[in-house]
Write a protein that holds these residues in place. Structure first.
Motif, PDB file in Angstrom:
ATOM      1  N   THR A 373       0.850  -1.184   0.000  1.00 38.32           N
ATOM      2  CA  THR A 373       0.000   0.000   0.000  1.00 38.32           C
ATOM      3  C   THR A 373       0.886   1.234   0.000  1.00 38.32           C
ATOM      4  O   THR A 373       2.116   1.134  -0.074  1.00 38.32           O
ATOM      5  CB  THR A 373      -0.942  -0.013   1.215  1.00 38.32           C
ATOM      6  OG1 THR A 373      -1.892   1.063   1.081  1.00 38.32           O
ATOM      7  CG2 THR A 373      -0.173   0.137   2.525  1.00 38.32           C
ATOM      8  N   GLY A 374       0.259   2.420   0.058  1.00 37.62           N
ATOM      9  CA  GLY A 374       1.022   3.654   0.007  1.00 37.62           C
ATOM     10  C   GLY A 374       2.074   3.731   1.108  1.00 37.62           C
ATOM     11  O   GLY A 374       1.800   3.417   2.272  1.00 37.62           O
ATOM     12  N   GLY A 375       3.296   4.143   0.745  1.00 40.31           N
ATOM     13  CA  GLY A 375       4.373   4.258   1.720  1.00 40.31           C
ATOM     14  C   GLY A 375       5.051   2.951   2.058  1.00 40.31           C
ATOM     15  O   GLY A 375       5.926   2.919   2.934  1.00 40.31           O
ATOM     16  N   LYS A 376       4.697   1.861   1.369  1.00 36.11           N
ATOM     17  CA  LYS A 376       5.270   0.547   1.660  1.00 36.11           C
ATOM     18  C   LYS A 376       5.848  -0.075   0.382  1.00 36.11           C
ATOM     19  O   LYS A 376       5.355   0.151  -0.716  1.00 36.11           O
ATOM     20  CB  LYS A 376       4.213  -0.405   2.235  1.00 36.11           C
ATOM     21  CG  LYS A 376       3.503   0.109   3.479  1.00 36.11           C
ATOM     22  CD  LYS A 376       4.421   0.157   4.682  1.00 36.11           C
ATOM     23  CE  LYS A 376       3.647   0.574   5.928  1.00 36.11           C
ATOM     24  NZ  LYS A 376       4.521   0.672   7.120  1.00 36.11           N
ATOM     25  N   GLY A 377       6.881  -0.888   0.559  1.00 39.55           N
ATOM     26  CA  GLY A 377       7.434  -1.632  -0.558  1.00 39.55           C
ATOM     27  C   GLY A 377       7.821  -0.731  -1.713  1.00 39.55           C
ATOM     28  O   GLY A 377       8.425   0.325  -1.528  1.00 39.55           O
ATOM     29  N   THR A 378       7.452  -1.131  -2.925  1.00 43.81           N
ATOM     30  CA  THR A 378       7.783  -0.325  -4.101  1.00 43.81           C
ATOM     31  C   THR A 378       6.937   0.943  -4.187  1.00 43.81           C
ATOM     32  O   THR A 378       7.160   1.774  -5.067  1.00 43.81           O
ATOM     33  CB  THR A 378       7.609  -1.150  -5.387  1.00 43.81           C
ATOM     34  OG1 THR A 378       6.293  -1.695  -5.424  1.00 43.81           O
ATOM     35  CG2 THR A 378       8.632  -2.278  -5.453  1.00 43.81           C
ATOM     36  N   LEU A 379       5.974   1.096  -3.294  1.00 44.99           N
ATOM     37  CA  LEU A 379       5.196   2.344  -3.193  1.00 44.99           C
ATOM     38  C   LEU A 379       5.680   3.208  -2.027  1.00 44.99           C
ATOM     39  O   LEU A 379       4.982   4.120  -1.605  1.00 44.99           O
ATOM     40  CB  LEU A 379       3.702   2.030  -3.007  1.00 44.99           C
ATOM     41  CG  LEU A 379       2.997   1.281  -4.141  1.00 44.99           C
ATOM     42  CD1 LEU A 379       1.539   1.040  -3.780  1.00 44.99           C
ATOM     43  CD2 LEU A 379       3.096   2.044  -5.453  1.00 44.99           C
ATOM     44  N   TYR A 382       5.518   6.924  -2.463  1.00 46.04           N
ATOM     45  CA  TYR A 382       4.309   7.413  -3.129  1.00 46.04           C
ATOM     46  C   TYR A 382       3.063   7.041  -2.332  1.00 46.04           C
ATOM     47  O   TYR A 382       3.095   6.168  -1.482  1.00 46.04           O
ATOM     48  CB  TYR A 382       4.209   6.825  -4.551  1.00 46.04           C
ATOM     49  CG  TYR A 382       5.429   7.115  -5.387  1.00 46.04           C
ATOM     50  CD1 TYR A 382       5.518   8.277  -6.139  1.00 46.04           C
ATOM     51  CD2 TYR A 382       6.518   6.235  -5.390  1.00 46.04           C
ATOM     52  CE1 TYR A 382       6.649   8.558  -6.895  1.00 46.04           C
ATOM     53  CE2 TYR A 382       7.651   6.505  -6.144  1.00 46.04           C
ATOM     54  CZ  TYR A 382       7.709   7.669  -6.892  1.00 46.04           C
ATOM     55  OH  TYR A 382       8.834   7.948  -7.623  1.00 46.04           O
ATOM     56  N   TYR A 383       1.974   7.738  -2.612  1.00 46.60           N
ATOM     57  CA  TYR A 383       0.644   7.436  -2.080  1.00 46.60           C
ATOM     58  C   TYR A 383       0.597   7.443  -0.555  1.00 46.60           C
ATOM     59  O   TYR A 383      -0.165   6.693   0.062  1.00 46.60           O
ATOM     60  CB  TYR A 383       0.148   6.081  -2.609  1.00 46.60           C
ATOM     61  CG  TYR A 383       0.091   6.029  -4.112  1.00 46.60           C
ATOM     62  CD1 TYR A 383      -1.006   6.539  -4.811  1.00 46.60           C
ATOM     63  CD2 TYR A 383       1.154   5.487  -4.848  1.00 46.60           C
ATOM     64  CE1 TYR A 383      -1.041   6.502  -6.193  1.00 46.60           C
ATOM     65  CE2 TYR A 383       1.117   5.453  -6.239  1.00 46.60           C
ATOM     66  CZ  TYR A 383       0.017   5.961  -6.909  1.00 46.60           C
ATOM     67  OH  TYR A 383      -0.022   5.932  -8.275  1.00 46.60           O
ATOM     68  N   HIS A 384       1.394   8.310   0.077  1.00 47.85           N
ATOM     69  CA  HIS A 384       1.362   8.386   1.545  1.00 47.85           C
ATOM     70  C   HIS A 384      -0.012   8.818   2.043  1.00 47.85           C
ATOM     71  O   HIS A 384      -0.500   8.312   3.055  1.00 47.85           O
ATOM     72  CB  HIS A 384       2.448   9.344   2.044  1.00 47.85           C
ATOM     73  CG  HIS A 384       3.841   8.814   1.869  1.00 47.85           C
ATOM     74  ND1 HIS A 384       4.448   7.993   2.794  1.00 47.85           N
ATOM     75  CD2 HIS A 384       4.741   8.961   0.865  1.00 47.85           C
ATOM     76  CE1 HIS A 384       5.662   7.665   2.377  1.00 47.85           C
ATOM     77  NE2 HIS A 384       5.871   8.245   1.198  1.00 47.85           N
ATOM     78  N   GLY A 385      -0.629   9.718   1.318  1.00 50.77           N
ATOM     79  CA  GLY A 385      -1.968  10.161   1.711  1.00 50.77           C
ATOM     80  C   GLY A 385      -3.044   9.138   1.423  1.00 50.77           C
ATOM     81  O   GLY A 385      -4.155   9.246   1.929  1.00 50.77           O
ATOM     82  N   ASP A 386      -2.713   8.154   0.608  1.00 53.26           N
ATOM     83  CA  ASP A 386      -3.680   7.118   0.250  1.00 53.26           C
ATOM     84  C   ASP A 386      -3.335   5.771   0.875  1.00 53.26           C
ATOM     85  O   ASP A 386      -3.866   4.744   0.470  1.00 53.26           O
ATOM     86  CB  ASP A 386      -3.736   6.969  -1.276  1.00 53.26           C
ATOM     87  CG  ASP A 386      -4.176   8.253  -1.963  1.00 53.26           C
ATOM     88  OD1 ASP A 386      -5.068   8.911  -1.435  1.00 53.26           O
ATOM     89  OD2 ASP A 386      -3.592   8.607  -3.007  1.00 53.26           O
ATOM     90  N   SER A 387      -2.414   5.765   1.837  1.00 54.74           N
ATOM     91  CA  SER A 387      -2.021   4.518   2.486  1.00 54.74           C
ATOM     92  C   SER A 387      -3.239   3.866   3.134  1.00 54.74           C
ATOM     93  O   SER A 387      -4.024   4.512   3.822  1.00 54.74           O
ATOM     94  CB  SER A 387      -0.952   4.792   3.551  1.00 54.74           C
ATOM     95  OG  SER A 387      -0.506   3.576   4.115  1.00 54.74           O
ATOM     96  N   GLY A 388      -3.404   2.578   2.917  1.00 57.21           N
ATOM     97  CA  GLY A 388      -4.565   1.868   3.421  1.00 57.21           C
ATOM     98  C   GLY A 388      -5.754   1.925   2.488  1.00 57.21           C
ATOM     99  O   GLY A 388      -6.781   1.288   2.750  1.00 57.21           O
TER     100      GLY A 388
END
Length: 446
Positions: A373-379, A382-388
């Protein structure tokens, strides 16, 4: 008495639904224009997009969604399906049969054996305690070390480790350079201590170049012979794939690790015992989080071994396309398990179809533990605001960027999306940011 609804009202209601659907598609088109198509970074690239509303069971946006693209590591989504479909909850580390004088082992292709990512090694523990000679069967290996269409000049890079029936140490050698001196001046004069994990008996040559800034290790193309150049770093590490030669290299390395020789055997074995190594999802998660090519290739081979009784990626891919995956909207060109090959060709519609199938067969709760998800792994950037709210697989190679997965909107809808970009000439992070803006806008507005 049943009340009849006038036909003009029915037509009116259908008209509202149609206009609403058109309005959604038009809004997404405006979002795509703003963040993707009207940007100079993508002006000369080829782009395909598909967005599917899983709650309403309908497409809400398509742009060149039936066109073929090189998907890079989005191919791992297809491999993940094969692994989740055919591999048991716990990976088969090996199968065996014990006779009066020999322990015969049937390999499974498990990439976690002696891999530094995994401290628990039940298979190694099982082999270590054996008092009888050990022989590893070779009959179930029907694949090749390198995948179809792989770039030959990447052979020295760790992301292109060879495939094999009995992987050891991830089929790479870790070369480590260490200095102990405190001052920079002393470090410049001092010889670095260089060693490998695992320790090897293969040919190693050291360069006399003392001016190199970076520690480097180069293997020759056709044999396990390594050329090492000391660098000026305090500590450095390089991971270099070794030539597997089927089982040969594994047997050489295992001899040192186990303290005794292991033989290969062409005897056809009917095993009656199994040693499991670890939960399958723990391997799938690493495969997806860091886009591990080696794990992906071995997952496909393990799935082949479970389903067909042999490790043959080509045969399993054809079986899947003829059976569980025969519903692909456009029949793909599927070349490997990792996406390293540019021979792979899939459409955005294909990824929507397989992701929807995975959701229905395996459930979102399980998939959310495997996809980053956002902020994890290859992301992670990116997508910190969309994490989860976003769970997706990236794909990147020169001129190629892809992202496919699941997106929960602010209104609670579950969207399945695929964005495939080919033939761009920009740094990958620029394209990733454009796609991020598009998907964030989609999550907020739909």
């Amino acid at each position: 008495m049943r009340m009849l609804i006038p036909s003009r009202i029915i037509i009116f209601l259908f008209g509202i639904i149609f206009l609403s659907s058109c309005s959604v598609s038009r809004n997404i088109q405006q979002l795509a224009n703003k963040n993707l198509f009207n940007d100079s970074a993508l002006a000369n690239a080829h782009t395909g997009i598909s967005v599917f509303d899983a709650n309403a069971n309908k497409f809400i946006y398509n742009y060149q969604a039936d066109k073929y693209f090189v998907p890079a590591s989005n191919t791992k989504i297809i491999t993940l399906y094969a692994g989740m479909k055919y591999l048991p909850d716990s990976l088969v580390g090996l199968k065996y049969r014990e006779t009066t004088d020999t322990l015969f082992v049937v390999p499974s292709g498990d990439p976690s054996f002696l891999h530094p990512d995994f401290s628990s090694q039940p298979v190694f523990g099982f082999l270590k305690k054996q008092s009888k000679p050990i022989a590893i069967a070779t009959n179930n290996w029907k694949a090749h070390a390198l995948g179809e269409g792989w770039m030959w000049d990447d052979y020295n890079d760790p992301y292109m480790a060879e495939r094999s029936p009995f992987p050891v140490y991830g089929n790479v050698i870790r070369w480590i350079q260490v200095r102990d001196s405190g001052s920079i001046a002393a470090m410049a004069r001092e010889e670095a201590f260089i060693y490998s994990e695992p320790d090897i008996n293969w040919k190693v040559n050291f360069s006399s170049d003392t001016a190199a800034q970076l520690f480097s290790v180069q293997r020759t193309l056709t044999e396990n012979k390594f050329f090492i150049t000391q660098g000026r770093e305090i500590n450095a590490e390089r991971r270099v794939p070794f030539i597997t030669n089927g089982l040969q290299s594994a047997l050489e390395l295992l001899k040192d690790s186990l303290g005794e020789a292991i033989d290969s055997s062409s005897t056809i074995i009917q095993p009656n015992g199994i040693i499991h190594s670890r939960p399958s999802d723990s391997l799938f998660k690493i495969m997806m989080y860091r886009s591990d090519n080696f794990f992906a290739e071995q997952v496909l081979l393990m799935a082949s071994n479970e389903k067909l009784g042999i490790m043959d990626d080509r045969q399993l891919m054809q079986y899947l396309l003829n059976n569980e995956m025969r519903g692909f909207p456009q029949t793909p060109r599927w070349a490997d398990g990792s996406g390293l090959s540019r021979y792979n060709l899939f459409t955005p519609h294909d990824f929507i179809w397989i992701l929807h199938k995975m959701k229905n067969e395996f459930g979102m709760e399980r998939l959310k533990t495997i996809f980053p998800t956002g902020g994890k792994g290859t992301l992670s950037n990116y997508y910190h605001g969309d994490s989860g709210f976003i769970y997706a697989k990236t794909g990147t190679m020169s001129g190629v960027l892809s992202l496919s997965g699941y997106l929960y909107t602010k209104t609670g809808k579950l969207l399945i999306f695929s964005v495939l970009v080919n033939n761009h000439r920009q740094p990958a992070w620029i394209i990733r940011k454009k796609v991020e803006s598009f998907l964030h806008g989609l999550r907020v507005k739909y």
